[in-house]
Design an enzyme around this catalytic site. Sequence first.
Site, short mmCIF file in Angstrom:
data_model
loop_
_atom_site.label_atom_id
_atom_site.label_comp_id
_atom_site.label_asym_id
_atom_site.label_seq_id
_atom_site.Cartn_x
_atom_site.Cartn_y
_atom_site.Cartn_z
N GLY A 1 0.86 -1.18 0.00
CA GLY A 1 0.00 0.00 0.00
C GLY A 1 0.89 1.22 0.00
O GLY A 1 2.09 1.11 0.21
N CYS A 2 0.34 2.40 -0.26
CA CYS A 2 1.23 3.53 -0.43
C CYS A 2 0.54 4.87 -0.35
O CYS A 2 -0.67 4.97 -0.34
CB CYS A 2 1.90 3.49 -1.79
SG CYS A 2 2.78 2.00 -2.10
#
Lengths: 376, 500
Positions: free
Chosen positions: A25-26
């Site tokens: 995720g980011c």
Amino acid sequence: MDEIERMVNEVDEKYREGNVRIPSGCAICGYFSKKGRALPAIDAVDAMAYMHDRSNGLGGGFAGYGIYPDFPDHYAFHIFYDNEHAREETESFLKIRFDISNMERIPTKKVYGISGAPLIWRYFGRLEPEVKAHTELDEEEYVCQTVIHINTKIKGAYVFSSGKNMGVFKGVGFPEDVGEYYRLGDYKGYCWTAHGRYPTNTPGWWGGAHPFNILNYTIVHNGEISSYDANRRFMEIYGYKCTLLTDTEVITYIIDYLNRKRKLKLEDVAKVIAPPFWSQIEKMEEKEREKLTTLRNMYASLLITGPFSIILGYTGGMMALNDRLKLRSMVAAEKDDVTYVASEECAIRSICPNPDRTWSPAGGEPVIVELEKEGR
Amino acid sequence: MIDYIQPDYEVVRNKDLCIKCKVCVRQCANEVHQYDEKRDVLYADNSKCVNCHRCVTLCPAKALKIVKTDHCFKPSANYTTEIIKDIYRQADTGGVLLSSMGTPKDYPVYWDKMLINASQVTNPSIDPLREPMEIKTFLGRKPETVKYREDGSIEVEKFPNLELKTPIMFSAMSYGSISKNAHLSLARAAEQLGIFYNTGEGGLHEDLYKYSLNTIVQVASGRFGVHEDYLNAGQAIEIKIGQGAKPGIGGHLPGKKIGPEVSRTRMIPMGTDAISPAPHHDIYSIEDLRQLVFSLKEATNYKKPIIVKIAAVHNIAAIASGIARSGADIIAIDGIRGGTGAAPSRIRDNVGMPIELALAAVDTRLRDEGIRNNVGLVVAGSIRSSADVVKAIALGADAVYIGTPALLALGCHLCRSCHAGKCNWGIATQNPELVRRLNPDIGYKRLVNLVNAWSHEIMEMMGGMGINSIEALRGNRLMLRGIGLSEKELEILGIKHAGE
Ligand code: SF4
Ligand code: SF4
């Protein structure tokens, strides 16, 4: 990092990018001045700090365009080395192919929270005319292959940036710490993109951080694509080797293939990777319908499913794109000549408190900004 | 002469339930059930029973069942009952053993040794009831490059493609081997489903030309019923080189199945055996295939994709690579477990290979050679459920052909006696009395139901993987994991083991 420290990190090798597939995720953000004004990199660092919780300290990075006005026509190679030996080998490999005008350690500063850094060097060079005359490849392809060669064949060396008048700065840590580490306060450019990572592997390798770069393209990406192996196997037909096994890598290759090699316009590239649904295409007027049907059919395996938001940087432009269901947040804003994109609106407002307009781009609808042509 | 062969099955009649209505007597075309008027008893000649369940299903009193006989030889793992009986049979007749439908042998079913992935946490699954889920598929060659015109529209080289609403088609079954009502059911279902049925090698009955938009016409080595109108009647032409159930040999339709209508459609005399030769007499090598591909393209003005159908044999990857360069638009591969209307048993049970391995090998090879986009890839040979379809597409197929499941939907009970021409379900027969038993109005609906049900399940599984478009599943081998497979099998399938 010296040998003793490295031994401590050896367990990480098994779960390094390329040895396993790592969803992550980011947080991402980017901004771009249409007038080509030199915008400070530090804004990107600040914006990322606002989205601190979207990263977990296992990777952060930045890409800037127009940052090397003194060397506008030189390839700027940014390279990580695990040791001096890798550096010597790489330099002798580069020197017979490139006329290197300048080489230096990239300036950094000690920052709490950043450790295990490799040796980080930068080179400005042009392809030797002799080499250029003899290769069967066009120049860009040649440079591209050079990078792939170093990254796969020279142990302990990794080129993480190789475009002209642009550069990537990345490492393991929270993005704001990585920005400080690289002294980004000293850089300005007409476009910046940034990435903070929340991977699901143990970290350790700086090359695994983002942005991912090939020639002048950089990609920051948030999401986990479910089409990965279909995309990867299609790209491998055309000679792209996906060695890192990350989404970002394959997305970058897809864009390189469609835009650079197949000369597809970026808005059409967006329609290949995040096309409208058939039910929507069927309702379009004939010309558009035919075009989209053709593109979807011919590049079927380049359609990307699963959540993603990406920001693509390229010479003279920036494109932001969401997956077609918009399964990842992404907000855009404008203020005067600058366009902003970020995972969260707060990040934009932290550096631009009163934008002229903000909007949430629809899934599959690219936001493309380019430098205004002179005289327009 | 002593008959050495004892029946495999026994018909069990529950005398308490039987009402002596004699439905069984009328329904069994094999004349198993007899009524002795004098004694007022019903009895059965077990030796003729093929275990097709017609009598069982239609018995109003539910008084019948068929059981496997417990009469036995001395058990041996080597000389099994089947082997012993086959030897007796051949000693009786001196003939080649014939059988039908897919091989009953216990070869590994790789579909059942592969598991499908699903999303958890790191990316969301997609609910097909709430979000669009796309399974439309194009079959055929894809252009690689795009040119822009002045006005921004694009120009590409055009190749004829088939458009399928769901990646499932009915595989080739000829009129002759199956009945007209069976063909009619398949054609109507294909029309309703937006897919294609395949005429097989027996030509096209004049009443079925109206389903042209959903027809694939086949050209096999016998060239039965092939003429210009026929070639142009379908949306694609399939050159049949081989079939999974009988690689390396031709077809055989016994004369007794060739009545006036079949004779007219096939353009052969009534009552003669229709024997298609093992090879096409104009194809002795790959360059000959190219010539046939192009003569068919000429005959149809380059408007129709050409399919080349081959059986999965040992050198399949190289053969497929040759076909992909022959101008063919689609390759169809049929595996060893594929069905047939009649085949020599030894060939059906021993020649070829499972479709899963063939598919993986071919897809890998075509990609390695950079020619995967030259052709569409269709697989057949025992695709039994929607899960098999999903696995086939993830391994790299564009679409599948189903034959046996389609017949099962029409009522087939897999008695594997099609070659006898006395199919009690009106499918594999030309006897008008029996053909009438299959009502195409009902038959086509059952086919539509089956394919719709599978399509829903495909969408459900795709949604679970977080994939909302079938093209993102195609060749996406990371979505599969092997279970209980050897290193070598995993390598050929190009997948990892569960837990990796
Ligand atoms: S052949 Fe079929 S219909 Fe005849 S007795 Fe056996 S199961 Fe019943
Ligand atoms: S089609 Fe008829 S004869 Fe053939 S297996 Fe099915 S039920 Fe038996």
